[in-house]
Design an enzyme around this catalytic site. Structure first.
Site, PDB file in Angstrom:
ATOM      1  N   CYS A   1       0.478  -1.278  -0.185  1.00 43.35           N
ATOM      2  CA  CYS A   1       0.085  -0.165  -0.126  1.00 43.35           C
ATOM      3  C   CYS A   1       0.927   1.423  -0.100  1.00 43.35           C
ATOM      4  CB  CYS A   1      -0.981   0.152   1.564  1.00 43.35           C
ATOM      5  SG  CYS A   1      -1.590  -1.576   1.462  1.00 43.35           S
ATOM      6  N   SER A   2      -0.033   2.284  -1.050  1.00 38.28           N
ATOM      7  CA  SER A   2       0.970   3.279  -0.283  1.00 38.28           C
ATOM      8  C   SER A   2       0.371   4.195   0.806  1.00 38.28           C
ATOM      9  CB  SER A   2       0.557   4.702  -1.793  1.00 38.28           C
ATOM     10  OG  SER A   2      -1.160   4.403  -2.053  1.00 38.28           O
ATOM     11  N   THR A   3       0.417   5.495   0.595  1.00 33.70           N
ATOM     12  CA  THR A   3       0.082   6.526   1.461  1.00 33.70           C
ATOM     13  C   THR A   3      -1.255   6.390   1.791  1.00 33.70           C
ATOM     14  OG1 THR A   3       0.807   8.652   0.936  1.00 33.70           O
ATOM     15  CG2 THR A   3       2.035   7.300   2.384  1.00 33.70           C
TER      16      THR A   3
END
Length: 196
Positions: free
Chosen positions: A19-21
């Site tokens: 996951c990214s932010t």
């Protein structure tokens, strides 16, 4: 309608998410994995990790814990790596270890005959990718040497340790045990074995 036969995985059902932010992306991936039957204790999640990073903490831990017969489920194939070549190579490495792969969104499932055929094709592509990398690397090193430069980052294993890693692998030692013996990460072991 012809029935699609399947190869039942004999090991653990494992999920991986990167996951990214963006919390929305994380929630979507986790929902997909939970709906695919992944339990909380068999879920590996890398938070705020770019696919461009070769080493990812949860991914590396998952790789070292996987056993033949396990099934790794991802929401999409691109969760496995930084580009198509990296994704293909990662999947081919898992397949060589006897580990099944399933991508929910892409409809790829190596536990079916069609999915296994797709894995075979990806393995061929991974071999081509490795050869391309080796060729480019050798060419670049030869050019640099001709110009009197020695470049690149320092090797983590010298020739003696590479030979030891290959011998241990040939004798059936697990990558995580080889990595522990040599004091390097599991992905480093796989990288050197792939170039052997």
């Amino acid at each position: 309608m012809k029935k699609v036969s399947s190869i039942a995985p004999s090991g653990t059902l494992v999920g991986y998410a990167r996951c990214s932010t963006d919390k929305q992306d994380e929630a979507r991936q986790l929902t997909i994995l939970h709906e695919a039957g992944i339990s909380k204790h068999a879920l590996y999640v890398d938070h705020a990790q770019s696919g461009a990073k070769t080493s990812r903490p949860a991914f590396d831990k998952m790789l070292s814990n996987l056993e033949p017969g396990d099934l790794v489920v991802v929401a999409e194939l691109d969760r496995f790596g930084r580009n198509s070549g990296h994704v293909i190579t990662t999947i081919a490495d898992l397949r060589e270890r006897g580990i099944h792969v399933k991508s929910v969104a892409d409809g790829v499932d190596s536990t079916t005959d069609m999915g296994e055929a797709m894995m075979g094709f990806l393995a061929i592509m991974a071999q081509m990718e490795r050869r391309f990398i080796q060729r480019r690397t050798k060419s670049g090193l030869a050019e640099a040497k001709a110009q009197g430069r020695v470049g690149g980052r320092p090797r983590k294993l010298d020739d003696k340790k590479i030979k030891l890693a290959i011998r241990l692998s040939d004798e059936g030692e697990k990558a995580k045990d080889i990595a522990s013996t040599l004091g390097v990460s599991v992905p480093t072991v796989y990288r050197y074995l792939a170039l052997a």
